[in-house]
Design a protein around this motif. Structure first.
Motif, PDB file in Angstrom:
ATOM      1  N   ASP A  45       0.722  -1.145   0.028  1.00 36.47           N
ATOM      2  CA  ASP A  45      -0.385   0.291   0.089  1.00 36.47           C
ATOM      3  C   ASP A  45       0.771   1.547  -0.290  1.00 36.47           C
ATOM      4  O   ASP A  45       1.490   1.286   0.815  1.00 36.47           O
ATOM      5  CB  ASP A  45      -0.926  -0.321   1.140  1.00 36.47           C
ATOM      6  N   VAL A  51      -0.165   8.504  -2.313  1.00 32.96           N
ATOM      7  CA  VAL A  51      -1.484   8.031  -3.070  1.00 32.96           C
ATOM      8  C   VAL A  51      -1.332   9.978  -3.429  1.00 32.96           C
ATOM      9  O   VAL A  51      -1.333  10.240  -4.767  1.00 32.96           O
ATOM     10  CB  VAL A  51      -2.248   8.098  -2.609  1.00 32.96           C
ATOM     11  N   ALA A  54       0.635  10.672  -6.546  1.00 34.35           N
ATOM     12  CA  ALA A  54       1.162   9.541  -7.448  1.00 34.35           C
ATOM     13  C   ALA A  54      -0.288  10.661  -8.645  1.00 34.35           C
ATOM     14  O   ALA A  54      -0.051  10.925  -9.816  1.00 34.35           O
ATOM     15  CB  ALA A  54       0.902   7.910  -7.372  1.00 34.35           C
ATOM     16  N   ILE A  55      -1.245  10.980  -7.443  1.00 28.20           N
ATOM     17  CA  ILE A  55      -1.790  11.898  -8.346  1.00 28.20           C
ATOM     18  C   ILE A  55      -1.608  13.209  -9.009  1.00 28.20           C
ATOM     19  O   ILE A  55      -2.140  13.597  -9.683  1.00 28.20           O
ATOM     20  CB  ILE A  55      -3.224  12.108  -6.801  1.00 28.20           C
ATOM     21  N   TRP A  58       0.666  12.139 -11.830  1.00 31.41           N
ATOM     22  CA  TRP A  58      -0.829  11.390 -12.745  1.00 31.41           C
ATOM     23  C   TRP A  58      -1.348  12.711 -13.318  1.00 31.41           C
ATOM     24  O   TRP A  58      -1.411  13.042 -14.484  1.00 31.41           O
ATOM     25  CB  TRP A  58      -1.458  10.936 -12.409  1.00 31.41           C
ATOM     26  N   GLN A  99       2.399   5.879 -12.824  1.00 27.99           N
ATOM     27  CA  GLN A  99       1.423   6.428 -11.266  1.00 27.99           C
ATOM     28  C   GLN A  99       0.238   5.408 -11.174  1.00 27.99           C
ATOM     29  O   GLN A  99      -0.461   5.387 -10.039  1.00 27.99           O
ATOM     30  CB  GLN A  99       0.752   7.641 -11.621  1.00 27.99           C
ATOM     31  N   LEU A 103      -0.907   3.579  -7.539  1.00 28.93           N
ATOM     32  CA  LEU A 103      -2.978   3.826  -7.269  1.00 28.93           C
ATOM     33  C   LEU A 103      -3.456   2.058  -6.869  1.00 28.93           C
ATOM     34  O   LEU A 103      -4.365   2.221  -6.745  1.00 28.93           O
ATOM     35  CB  LEU A 103      -3.622   4.524  -7.967  1.00 28.93           C
ATOM     36  N   GLU A 106      -3.628   0.498  -3.420  1.00 29.39           N
ATOM     37  CA  GLU A 106      -3.931   1.265  -2.669  1.00 29.39           C
ATOM     38  C   GLU A 106      -4.964   0.342  -2.116  1.00 29.39           C
ATOM     39  O   GLU A 106      -5.122  -0.363  -2.590  1.00 29.39           O
ATOM     40  CB  GLU A 106      -4.652   2.447  -3.438  1.00 29.39           C
ATOM     41  N   LEU A 169     -10.671   6.336  -9.743  1.00 35.88           N
ATOM     42  CA  LEU A 169      -9.640   6.193  -8.716  1.00 35.88           C
ATOM     43  C   LEU A 169      -8.772   7.026  -8.156  1.00 35.88           C
ATOM     44  O   LEU A 169      -8.292   6.789  -7.092  1.00 35.88           O
ATOM     45  CB  LEU A 169      -8.470   5.161 -10.147  1.00 35.88           C
ATOM     46  N   TRP A 170      -8.861   8.294  -8.827  1.00 36.82           N
ATOM     47  CA  TRP A 170      -7.955   9.315  -7.829  1.00 36.82           C
ATOM     48  C   TRP A 170      -9.084   9.837  -6.512  1.00 36.82           C
ATOM     49  O   TRP A 170      -8.387  10.083  -5.891  1.00 36.82           O
ATOM     50  CB  TRP A 170      -8.220  10.551  -8.662  1.00 36.82           C
ATOM     51  N   THR A 173      -8.889   6.501  -4.038  1.00 34.27           N
ATOM     52  CA  THR A 173      -7.676   6.190  -2.784  1.00 34.27           C
ATOM     53  C   THR A 173      -7.775   7.106  -2.206  1.00 34.27           C
ATOM     54  O   THR A 173      -6.723   7.473  -1.340  1.00 34.27           O
ATOM     55  CB  THR A 173      -7.103   6.087  -4.139  1.00 34.27           C
ATOM     56  N   GLU A 177      -7.225   7.586   1.666  1.00 39.60           N
ATOM     57  CA  GLU A 177      -6.233   7.902   2.258  1.00 39.60           C
ATOM     58  C   GLU A 177      -6.291   9.012   3.419  1.00 39.60           C
ATOM     59  O   GLU A 177      -5.481   9.651   4.475  1.00 39.60           O
ATOM     60  CB  GLU A 177      -4.778   7.661   1.730  1.00 39.60           C
TER      61      GLU A 177
END
Length: 198
Positions: A45, A51, A54-55, A58, A99, A103, A106, A169-170, A173, A177
């Motif tokens: 994770d 997270v 990555a977001i 991305w 990315q 994700l 997660e 997805l964004w 996740t 979190e």
């Protein structure tokens, strides 16, 4: 210049295909079994920082690729300008699967979830519908039919699959979190999405 970018894209495609999700699992708990299947998560994770990073990365990639797609009609008449624009867009597009892999690891992305369905769609289609068409444009920047056809393929898949998948997805996740207030929850759209029918 074409050969350098072509070689880097080929390397990315090879790396992307070897990073495909694993189907094996040797751990008995669901949380860790999910890490091996379906997404192949050797690092586990990513946590809040992973997270967020990555977001945000991305999102930057999407903005860069959108810029290329939005300007491609302007530079279409000049193959050298088109190739120059690809020099910026290609690395961004090549980074997107990196990315995705973060994700997809997660803990909220698991079998039967909307987030897993979004990840699966991206794993299955991104290479053939974004990276390969960019390579096709790179190989034939002076062939308007090839360029236009591949731009259409990219726009169609991005507008109907990639960007809605990113929204799912964004948000999933980030909310899982507790960082939904720190990152974008919806991917920006290129101008082409206003005329694409999904």
């Amino acid at each position: 210049m074409k050969s350098i970018v072509a070689a880097s894209l080929l390397a990315a495609l090879v790396g992307y295909s070897t990073a495909a999700p694993s189907s094996s699992s040797s751990t008995t708990t669901l949380r860790f079994a999910k890490r091996d299947s379906p997404n192949g998560c050797p690092a586990g994770d990513p946590g809040q920082v992973g997270v967020v990073n990555a977001i945000n990365a991305w999102n930057n990639d999407v903005v860069t690729v959108n810029g290329f797609l939005d300007s491609s009609t302007i530079v279409l008449s000049d193959p050298d300008q088109l190739l120059a624009a690809l020099q910026t867009a290609l690395p961004a597009a090549q980074d997107e699967p990196n990315q995705l892999q973060v994700l997809a690891c997660e803990s909220d992305v698991g079998p039967g979830t909307a987030a897993q369905a979004a990840a699966d769609d991206l794993f299955a289609g991104f290479g053939n519908n974004v990276l390969v068409p960019l390579m096709n444009i790179m190989n034939s920047p002076d062939d308007a039919d090839t360029v236009n056809g591949n731009l259409h393929t990219i726009n169609q898949f991005r507008c109907c699959n990639v960007l809605p998948d990113l929204d799912t997805l964004w948000s999933s996740t980030a909310e899982d979190e507790g960082v939904a207030n720190q990152v974008p929850l919806s991917a920006p759209r290129p101008n082409a999405c206003s005329i694409i029918t999904c």
